[in-house]
Enzyme design. Structure first.
Site, PDB file in Angstrom:
ATOM      1  N   CYS A   1      -2.390  -6.782   1.428  1.00 19.28           N
ATOM      2  CA  CYS A   1      -0.942  -6.682   1.369  1.00 19.28           C
ATOM      3  C   CYS A   1      -0.380  -8.271   1.956  1.00 19.28           C
ATOM      4  O   CYS A   1       0.761  -8.702   1.572  1.00 19.28           O
ATOM      5  CB  CYS A   1      -0.086  -5.591   2.158  1.00 19.28           C
ATOM      6  SG  CYS A   1      -0.664  -4.020   1.266  1.00 19.28           S
TER       7      CYS A   1
ATOM      8  N   HIS B   1       6.546  -7.612   3.622  1.00 16.48           N
ATOM      9  CA  HIS B   1       5.955  -6.602   2.790  1.00 16.48           C
ATOM     10  C   HIS B   1       6.844  -5.289   3.143  1.00 16.48           C
ATOM     11  O   HIS B   1       7.395  -5.096   3.935  1.00 16.48           O
ATOM     12  CB  HIS B   1       4.552  -6.305   3.605  1.00 16.48           C
ATOM     13  CG  HIS B   1       3.925  -5.093   3.067  1.00 16.48           C
ATOM     14  ND1 HIS B   1       3.669  -5.001   1.683  1.00 16.48           N
ATOM     15  CD2 HIS B   1       3.407  -4.252   3.761  1.00 16.48           C
ATOM     16  CE1 HIS B   1       3.034  -3.865   1.676  1.00 16.48           C
ATOM     17  NE2 HIS B   1       2.740  -3.405   2.716  1.00 16.48           N
TER      18      HIS B   1
ATOM     19  N   ASN C   1       5.731   1.252  -1.742  1.00 15.37           N
ATOM     20  CA  ASN C   1       4.867   0.058  -1.381  1.00 15.37           C
ATOM     21  C   ASN C   1       3.916  -0.154  -2.565  1.00 15.37           C
ATOM     22  O   ASN C   1       2.810   0.661  -2.940  1.00 15.37           O
ATOM     23  CB  ASN C   1       4.256   0.843  -0.058  1.00 15.37           C
ATOM     24  CG  ASN C   1       3.111  -0.357   0.377  1.00 15.37           C
ATOM     25  OD1 ASN C   1       2.876  -1.109  -0.142  1.00 15.37           O
ATOM     26  ND2 ASN C   1       2.624   0.018   1.403  1.00 15.37           N
TER      27      ASN C   1
END
Length: 332
Positions: free
Chosen positions: A115, A255, A285
């Site tokens: 990520c 993020h 996500n």
């Protein structure tokens, strides 16, 4: 002539068409829809179509970014693809994206720091463009997590989804551009996020498939503790090094792991005065695509003005942290 720096010339994103709401995912996982929203603040997410792979999502995002920047694919000198869910173990996904785009002169590489990958990619191309002024780079982050989720594991299956986000990077007039990037690797925490099988340590076999070792696994509590301990000081270090204070930050683009965690992180990091941009309520996500997808939405909505300070924060598997500070220049 005015001096030039390296900055973002255009952004783009692509989210698959199929929207999966909490009711549908709750049935698959075996929980209540209200539990999902209360625990994560996610209301929906997108899953790739059966014929869509990571490179397909990446291509669409890059096309949108190139269109905004007014640059043809043939002009791209460097192409960096961030993904932990590539089309194949080999060839690199970046080369599949290059072929589909027609960016035939571009040097290509994949980055897999999960990520944090988009910010790592910005750091890499910033260095390359410093060596080769006038060059054009593309950084695209894309993930298709729906293919590696274990839908018997409610801790992960309700969180992750699919998407891609991209940025075209090139020369911008000072004082705009990428002011600084800070990258951190913490391999001592590598076990917090993992896919056990499919590599040289544990090759694919009937046994690994039967054991579910090809699924994504995460120690959610451990990840939260890691983020809260390590991300705020990393952000403060970057901002201070660039000659700013946390109160000078106009926009925070982090993020998008979990809505509850994001609220706690912004407060812990001392960014109460910044506009915290969120897309997880609609998209979940999307791995390394979370930062560029959220940045693209903020940019296209008109919320980012010339001269605004934009703080990017990627964090996740590795464990890895990537922080970037930009002085925004609205694409021409």
């Amino acid at each position: 002539m005015p001096k030039t720096a390296t900055g973002i010339l255009g952004t783009g994103s692509y989210l698959p068409k199929e929207e999966i709401g909490n009711e549908e995912i709750a049935q698959r996982v075996g929980v209540d829809p209200e539990w999902i929203e209360r625990k994560t603040q996610i209301r929906a997410r997108r899953f790739a179509a059966p014929d869509e792979a990571t490179s397909d999502l990446a291509v669409r995002a890059v096309e949108n970014a190139l269109e905004q920047a007014g640059i043809e694919a043939e002009r791209v000198d460097y192409l960096v693809v961030s993904t932990s869910t590539g089309d194949h173990p080999q060839p690199p996904t970046s080369h599949l994206v290059q072929r589909a785009l027609g960016a035939h002169r571009a040097a290509c590489l994949d980055v897999n720091v999960v990520c944090s990958g988009f910010v790592y990619g910005l750091g890499l191309v910033r260095g390359l463009l410093a060596l080769h002024p006038g060059a054009i780079a593309v950084v695209v982050a894309a993930d298709v997590y729906s293919r590696i989720l274990d839908f018997t594991d409610r801790r992960t299956a309700v969180l992750f989804a699919d998407g891609a986000g991209a940025a075209v990077v090139g020369g911008v007039p000072e004082p705009y551009g990428i002011l600084d990037v800070d990258l951190v690797g913490r391999g001592d925490a590598a076990r917090l996020i993992r896919v056990e099988a499919g590599g040289s340590r544990q090759p694919a076999s009937h046994e690994s498939v039967d054991a579910g070792d090809h699924y994504f696994r995460m120690d959610g509590r451990g990840v939260r503790d890691f983020v809260m301990e390590h991300v705020p000081p990393a952000l403060e270090r970057l901002v201070t090094r660039a000659g700013f204070g946390l109160g000078d930050i106009d926009h925070f683009v982090p993020h998008q792991p979990n809505g509850v965690l994001l609220g706690e992180l912004a407060e812990r990091a001392g960014l109460a005065g910044a506009r915290v941009h969120r897309t997880l309520e609609r998209y979940g996500n999307v791995g390394s695509a979370s930062v560029p997808v959220t940045l693209d939405e903020a940019a296209r909505s008109g919320e980012l003005a010339d001269g605004d300070t934009v703080l990017l924060s990627g964090f996740g598997g590795g464990m890895a942290l990537g922080s970037g500070l930009l002085r925004w220049k609205v694409p021409a």
